[in-house]
Design an enzyme around this catalytic site. Structure first.
Site, short mmCIF file in Angstrom:
data_model
loop_
_atom_site.label_atom_id
_atom_site.label_comp_id
_atom_site.label_asym_id
_atom_site.label_seq_id
_atom_site.Cartn_x
_atom_site.Cartn_y
_atom_site.Cartn_z
N ASN A 6 0.86 -1.19 0.00
CA ASN A 6 0.00 0.00 0.00
C ASN A 6 0.90 1.24 0.00
OD1 ASN A 6 -1.37 2.27 1.11
ND2 ASN A 6 -3.02 0.94 1.78
N ASP A 8 -0.12 4.47 -0.07
CA ASP A 8 -0.83 5.70 0.34
C ASP A 8 0.10 6.72 0.98
OD1 ASP A 8 -3.17 4.45 -0.39
OD2 ASP A 8 -3.91 4.16 1.65
N HIS A 9 1.01 6.22 1.83
CA HIS A 9 1.78 7.17 2.63
C HIS A 9 2.95 7.80 1.88
CE1 HIS A 9 -0.99 6.68 5.76
NE2 HIS A 9 -0.77 5.39 5.85
N HIS A 42 -5.67 3.63 -1.45
CA HIS A 42 -6.98 3.93 -0.87
C HIS A 42 -7.37 5.34 -1.31
CE1 HIS A 42 -9.54 4.07 3.11
NE2 HIS A 42 -10.24 4.43 2.04
N ARG A 44 -9.56 7.97 -0.62
CA ARG A 44 -10.51 8.36 0.43
C ARG A 44 -11.38 9.50 -0.08
NH1 ARG A 44 -8.78 6.45 5.80
NH2 ARG A 44 -10.50 7.72 6.51
N ARG A 48 -7.14 12.72 1.32
CA ARG A 48 -6.05 13.21 2.17
C ARG A 48 -4.67 12.75 1.69
NH1 ARG A 48 -7.14 9.87 7.72
NH2 ARG A 48 -9.17 10.85 7.49
N HIS A 49 -4.62 11.63 0.96
CA HIS A 49 -3.32 11.22 0.42
C HIS A 49 -3.43 10.90 -1.08
CE1 HIS A 49 -5.09 7.43 1.75
NE2 HIS A 49 -4.68 7.54 2.99
N GLU A 69 -8.64 0.34 -2.58
CA GLU A 69 -9.41 0.36 -1.32
C GLU A 69 -10.34 1.55 -1.36
OE1 GLU A 69 -7.46 0.92 2.47
OE2 GLU A 69 -6.18 -0.75 1.95
N THR A 100 -8.15 3.56 8.81
CA THR A 100 -9.36 2.75 8.86
C THR A 100 -9.49 2.09 10.23
OG1 THR A 100 -8.84 2.23 6.56
CG2 THR A 100 -10.65 1.01 7.57
N GLU A 150 -10.73 -9.44 3.39
CA GLU A 150 -9.47 -9.08 4.03
C GLU A 150 -9.76 -8.99 5.53
OE1 GLU A 150 -7.07 -5.99 2.25
OE2 GLU A 150 -6.33 -5.37 4.21
N HIS A 189 -3.53 -4.52 7.93
CA HIS A 189 -3.64 -3.37 8.81
C HIS A 189 -2.73 -3.54 10.02
CE1 HIS A 189 -5.15 0.31 10.50
NE2 HIS A 189 -5.75 0.52 9.35
N GLY A 190 -1.77 -2.62 10.13
CA GLY A 190 -0.90 -2.58 11.29
C GLY A 190 0.24 -3.59 11.28
N GLY A 211 1.20 -1.36 4.35
CA GLY A 211 1.56 -0.04 3.86
C GLY A 211 2.46 0.75 4.77
N HIS A 212 1.91 1.21 5.89
CA HIS A 212 2.59 2.20 6.72
C HIS A 212 3.97 1.74 7.15
CE1 HIS A 212 3.41 4.55 10.40
NE2 HIS A 212 2.87 5.53 9.69
N1 PXP Z 1 -5.81 -3.05 4.45
C1 PXP Z 1 -6.76 -2.12 4.60
C2 PXP Z 1 -8.16 -2.49 4.27
C3 PXP Z 1 -6.44 -0.81 5.03
O1 PXP Z 1 -7.41 0.11 5.19
C4 PXP Z 1 -5.09 -0.48 5.26
C5 PXP Z 1 -4.73 0.92 5.62
O2 PXP Z 1 -4.92 1.74 4.52
C6 PXP Z 1 -4.14 -1.49 5.08
C7 PXP Z 1 -4.52 -2.77 4.70
C8 PXP Z 1 -2.69 -1.24 5.31
O3 PXP Z 1 -2.51 -0.97 6.65
P1 PXP Z 1 -1.10 -0.44 7.16
O4 PXP Z 1 -0.85 0.85 6.46
O5 PXP Z 1 -1.30 -0.31 8.62
O6 PXP Z 1 -0.10 -1.50 6.77
#
Ligand code: PXP
Length: 238
Positions: A6, A8-9, A42, A44, A48-49, A69, A100, A150, A189-190, A211-212
Protein backbone atom coordinates in the site's frame (compact mmCIF):
# COMPACT_ATOMS: atom_id res chain seq x y z
CA UNK A 1 1.70 -15.89 0.47
CA UNK A 2 1.50 -12.70 -1.59
CA UNK A 3 2.39 -9.13 -0.63
CA UNK A 4 0.28 -6.17 -1.68
CA UNK A 5 2.16 -2.95 -0.98
CA UNK A 6 0.00 0.00 0.00
CA UNK A 7 1.65 3.22 -1.21
CA UNK A 8 -0.83 5.70 0.34
CA UNK A 9 1.78 7.17 2.63
CA UNK A 10 4.10 8.06 -0.22
CA UNK A 11 1.24 10.37 -1.19
CA UNK A 12 0.92 11.53 2.43
CA UNK A 13 4.46 12.94 2.27
CA UNK A 14 3.73 14.60 -1.07
CA UNK A 15 0.44 16.13 0.12
CA UNK A 16 2.12 17.47 3.27
CA UNK A 17 3.90 20.06 1.11
CA UNK A 18 1.74 20.16 -2.00
CA UNK A 19 4.71 19.15 -4.15
CA UNK A 20 4.67 16.74 -7.09
CA UNK A 21 7.08 14.37 -5.31
CA UNK A 22 7.51 11.73 -3.96
CA UNK A 23 5.58 9.81 -6.58
CA UNK A 24 3.33 6.90 -5.49
CA UNK A 25 3.67 5.56 -9.02
CA UNK A 26 7.46 5.49 -8.81
CA UNK A 27 7.12 3.75 -5.44
CA UNK A 28 4.80 1.16 -6.97
CA UNK A 29 7.32 0.45 -9.74
CA UNK A 30 10.13 0.06 -7.18
CA UNK A 31 7.96 -2.27 -5.08
CA UNK A 32 7.26 -4.33 -8.20
CA UNK A 33 10.98 -4.60 -9.00
CA UNK A 34 11.65 -5.67 -5.39
CA UNK A 35 9.21 -8.58 -5.72
CA UNK A 36 5.86 -7.27 -4.42
CA UNK A 37 2.85 -9.02 -5.92
CA UNK A 38 0.29 -6.23 -5.94
CA UNK A 39 -0.23 -2.53 -5.30
CA UNK A 40 -2.92 -1.07 -3.09
CA UNK A 41 -4.12 2.52 -2.91
CA UNK A 42 -6.98 3.93 -0.87
CA UNK A 43 -8.89 6.73 -2.58
CA UNK A 44 -10.51 8.36 0.43
CA UNK A 45 -13.50 10.67 0.12
CA UNK A 46 -11.44 13.48 1.68
CA UNK A 47 -8.49 12.81 -0.70
CA UNK A 48 -6.05 13.21 2.17
CA UNK A 49 -3.32 11.22 0.42
CA UNK A 50 -4.08 9.41 -2.84
CA UNK A 51 -5.66 11.65 -5.51
CA UNK A 52 -7.86 10.61 -8.45
CA UNK A 53 -4.96 11.05 -10.88
CA UNK A 54 -2.82 8.67 -8.80
CA UNK A 55 -5.39 5.92 -9.27
CA UNK A 56 -5.35 6.40 -13.03
CA UNK A 57 -1.53 6.49 -13.00
CA UNK A 58 -1.46 3.21 -11.04
CA UNK A 59 -3.82 1.60 -13.50
CA UNK A 60 -1.71 2.55 -16.50
CA UNK A 61 1.85 2.98 -15.28
CA UNK A 62 2.87 0.06 -13.08
CA UNK A 63 2.92 -3.65 -13.84
CA UNK A 64 1.21 -5.25 -10.82
CA UNK A 65 -2.44 -6.04 -10.14
CA UNK A 66 -4.13 -2.99 -8.63
CA UNK A 67 -6.27 -3.22 -5.50
CA UNK A 68 -8.34 -0.06 -4.93
CA UNK A 69 -9.41 0.36 -1.32
CA UNK A 70 -12.51 2.46 -0.96
CA UNK A 71 -15.57 3.29 1.08
CA UNK A 72 -18.88 2.30 -0.48
CA UNK A 73 -19.63 5.89 -1.53
CA UNK A 74 -21.45 6.60 -4.82
CA UNK A 75 -18.77 9.02 -6.12
CA UNK A 76 -15.92 6.60 -5.41
CA UNK A 77 -17.85 3.64 -6.81
CA UNK A 78 -18.27 5.53 -10.11
CA UNK A 79 -14.54 6.32 -10.23
CA UNK A 80 -13.68 2.68 -9.54
CA UNK A 81 -15.96 1.51 -12.33
CA UNK A 82 -14.19 3.89 -14.73
CA UNK A 83 -10.64 3.03 -13.64
CA UNK A 84 -11.30 -0.72 -13.58
CA UNK A 85 -8.79 -1.87 -10.96
CA UNK A 86 -8.24 -5.63 -10.73
CA UNK A 87 -9.79 -5.63 -7.26
CA UNK A 88 -11.65 -3.29 -4.99
CA UNK A 89 -11.54 -3.71 -1.23
CA UNK A 90 -14.55 -2.09 0.43
CA UNK A 91 -13.69 -0.55 3.78
CA UNK A 92 -15.57 1.54 6.35
CA UNK A 93 -14.48 5.16 6.14
CA UNK A 94 -14.96 8.04 8.57
CA UNK A 95 -13.62 11.49 7.82
CA UNK A 96 -12.36 12.08 11.35
CA UNK A 97 -10.40 8.82 11.64
CA UNK A 98 -6.59 8.73 11.38
CA UNK A 99 -6.74 5.40 9.55
CA UNK A 100 -9.36 2.75 8.86
CA UNK A 101 -10.85 1.77 12.21
CA UNK A 102 -12.32 -1.70 12.37
CA UNK A 103 -14.00 -3.75 9.71
CA UNK A 104 -17.05 -3.15 7.57
CA UNK A 105 -20.47 -3.83 9.04
CA UNK A 106 -21.57 -6.16 6.25
CA UNK A 107 -24.66 -7.28 8.17
CA UNK A 108 -25.88 -3.72 8.79
CA UNK A 109 -25.11 -2.46 5.27
CA UNK A 110 -26.07 -5.59 3.41
CA UNK A 111 -28.37 -4.01 0.80
CA UNK A 112 -26.04 -1.14 -0.13
CA UNK A 113 -23.05 -3.50 -0.32
CA UNK A 114 -25.02 -6.00 -2.33
CA UNK A 115 -25.78 -3.38 -4.99
CA UNK A 116 -22.15 -2.29 -5.30
CA UNK A 117 -20.89 -5.88 -5.30
CA UNK A 118 -23.22 -6.68 -8.17
CA UNK A 119 -22.03 -3.66 -10.18
CA UNK A 120 -18.38 -4.56 -9.64
CA UNK A 121 -18.99 -8.19 -10.50
CA UNK A 122 -20.74 -7.17 -13.74
CA UNK A 123 -17.74 -4.97 -14.56
CA UNK A 124 -15.32 -7.88 -14.01
CA UNK A 125 -13.77 -6.34 -10.88
CA UNK A 126 -13.12 -8.74 -7.98
CA UNK A 127 -14.53 -7.50 -4.66
CA UNK A 128 -12.96 -7.93 -1.26
CA UNK A 129 -14.57 -6.86 2.02
CA UNK A 130 -12.40 -5.62 4.87
CA UNK A 131 -13.95 -7.23 7.94
CA UNK A 132 -13.27 -8.17 11.52
CA UNK A 133 -13.00 -11.89 12.24
CA UNK A 134 -16.62 -11.92 13.38
CA UNK A 135 -18.64 -15.04 12.44
CA UNK A 136 -21.77 -13.05 11.51
CA UNK A 137 -19.82 -10.68 9.26
CA UNK A 138 -18.01 -13.53 7.53
CA UNK A 139 -21.30 -15.38 7.02
CA UNK A 140 -22.77 -12.21 5.46
CA UNK A 141 -19.73 -11.96 3.15
CA UNK A 142 -20.46 -15.55 2.13
CA UNK A 143 -24.07 -14.65 1.34
CA UNK A 144 -22.84 -11.76 -0.81
CA UNK A 145 -20.71 -14.31 -2.68
CA UNK A 146 -17.61 -12.16 -2.69
CA UNK A 147 -14.51 -14.01 -3.88
CA UNK A 148 -12.35 -12.72 -1.04
CA UNK A 149 -12.26 -10.94 2.27
CA UNK A 150 -9.47 -9.08 4.03
CA UNK A 151 -9.35 -9.86 7.74
CA UNK A 152 -8.69 -6.76 9.82
CA UNK A 153 -5.49 -7.35 11.78
CA UNK A 154 -5.33 -3.88 13.34
CA UNK A 155 -6.61 -4.92 16.77
CA UNK A 156 -4.33 -7.97 16.81
CA UNK A 157 -1.36 -5.70 16.07
CA UNK A 158 -2.29 -3.10 18.69
CA UNK A 159 -2.48 -5.41 21.72
CA UNK A 160 -0.14 -7.81 23.47
CA UNK A 161 -0.18 -10.86 25.76
CA UNK A 162 -3.49 -12.56 26.49
CA UNK A 163 -5.42 -10.00 24.44
CA UNK A 164 -3.29 -10.72 21.39
CA UNK A 165 -3.78 -14.47 21.88
CA UNK A 166 -7.55 -13.91 21.93
CA UNK A 167 -7.34 -11.86 18.71
CA UNK A 168 -5.20 -14.58 17.16
CA UNK A 169 -7.77 -17.26 17.99
CA UNK A 170 -10.50 -15.10 16.44
CA UNK A 171 -8.43 -14.62 13.28
CA UNK A 172 -7.76 -18.38 13.07
CA UNK A 173 -11.48 -19.16 13.42
CA UNK A 174 -12.37 -16.42 10.92
CA UNK A 175 -9.88 -17.70 8.35
CA UNK A 176 -11.21 -21.26 8.73
CA UNK A 177 -14.81 -20.08 8.38
CA UNK A 178 -14.09 -18.01 5.27
CA UNK A 179 -12.01 -20.78 3.68
CA UNK A 180 -14.80 -23.29 4.30
CA UNK A 181 -17.15 -20.91 2.44
CA UNK A 182 -14.75 -20.88 -0.52
CA UNK A 183 -13.63 -17.30 0.15
CA UNK A 184 -9.99 -16.27 -0.38
CA UNK A 185 -8.51 -15.00 2.88
CA UNK A 186 -6.39 -11.85 2.79
CA UNK A 187 -5.32 -9.85 5.81
CA UNK A 188 -3.95 -6.45 6.65
CA UNK A 189 -3.64 -3.37 8.81
CA UNK A 190 -0.90 -2.58 11.29
CA UNK A 191 1.44 -5.38 10.19
CA UNK A 192 5.16 -4.76 10.54
CA UNK A 193 8.48 -6.60 10.70
CA UNK A 194 8.06 -7.21 14.45
CA UNK A 195 4.48 -8.53 14.59
CA UNK A 196 4.17 -10.37 11.28
CA UNK A 197 5.39 -13.76 12.47
CA UNK A 198 2.88 -13.77 15.32
CA UNK A 199 0.17 -13.90 12.65
CA UNK A 200 1.53 -17.09 11.06
CA UNK A 201 -0.67 -19.54 13.04
CA UNK A 202 -3.59 -18.14 11.00
CA UNK A 203 -4.26 -20.66 8.20
CA UNK A 204 -5.20 -20.04 4.55
CA UNK A 205 -3.61 -16.58 4.29
CA UNK A 206 -3.35 -15.66 0.62
CA UNK A 207 -2.36 -11.97 0.44
CA UNK A 208 -1.18 -9.50 3.06
CA UNK A 209 -1.71 -5.81 2.35
CA UNK A 210 0.92 -3.76 4.14
CA UNK A 211 1.56 -0.04 3.86
CA UNK A 212 2.59 2.20 6.72
CA UNK A 213 5.39 0.05 8.14
CA UNK A 214 6.97 -0.53 4.72
CA UNK A 215 6.89 3.16 3.82
CA UNK A 216 8.24 4.07 7.26
CA UNK A 217 11.05 1.52 6.97
CA UNK A 218 11.78 2.73 3.44
CA UNK A 219 12.68 6.14 4.85
CA UNK A 220 15.59 4.44 6.64
CA UNK A 221 16.72 1.75 4.21
CA UNK A 222 15.04 2.50 0.87
CA UNK A 223 11.86 1.00 -0.55
CA UNK A 224 13.36 -2.03 -2.36
CA UNK A 225 15.06 -3.21 0.85
CA UNK A 226 11.95 -2.52 2.93
CA UNK A 227 9.84 -4.64 0.55
CA UNK A 228 12.42 -7.44 0.47
CA UNK A 229 12.66 -7.55 4.28
CA UNK A 230 8.89 -8.05 4.49
CA UNK A 231 8.97 -10.73 1.77
CA UNK A 232 11.78 -12.55 3.61
CA UNK A 233 9.64 -12.90 6.73
CA UNK A 234 6.57 -13.85 4.69
CA UNK A 235 8.53 -16.66 3.02
CA UNK A 236 8.60 -18.45 6.40
CA UNK A 237 4.79 -18.87 6.37
CA UNK A 238 3.75 -22.46 5.76
N1 PXP B 1 -5.81 -3.05 4.45
C1 PXP B 1 -6.76 -2.12 4.60
C2 PXP B 1 -8.16 -2.49 4.27
C3 PXP B 1 -6.44 -0.81 5.03
O1 PXP B 1 -7.41 0.11 5.19
C4 PXP B 1 -5.09 -0.48 5.26
C5 PXP B 1 -4.73 0.92 5.62
O2 PXP B 1 -4.92 1.74 4.52
C6 PXP B 1 -4.14 -1.49 5.08
C7 PXP B 1 -4.52 -2.77 4.70
C8 PXP B 1 -2.69 -1.24 5.31
O3 PXP B 1 -2.51 -0.97 6.65
P1 PXP B 1 -1.10 -0.44 7.16
O4 PXP B 1 -0.85 0.85 6.46
O5 PXP B 1 -1.30 -0.31 8.62
O6 PXP B 1 -0.10 -1.50 6.77
Amino acid sequence: MYLGVNVDHIATVRQARGTCYPSPLEAACLAAEAGAHGITVHLREDRRHIQDQDVWDMRRGQPLPLNLEMGNHPEIVEIALQVQPDEVCLVPEKREEVTTEGGLDVVGNYEALSQSCRRFKDAGIAVSLFIDPDPAQIAAAGELQVPMIELHTGTFCDVEGAKRELCLQELIAGARQAHALGIQVNAGHGLNLDNLQALFPVPHLHTLNIGHSIVARALMVGLPKAVKEMLDIMSQYV
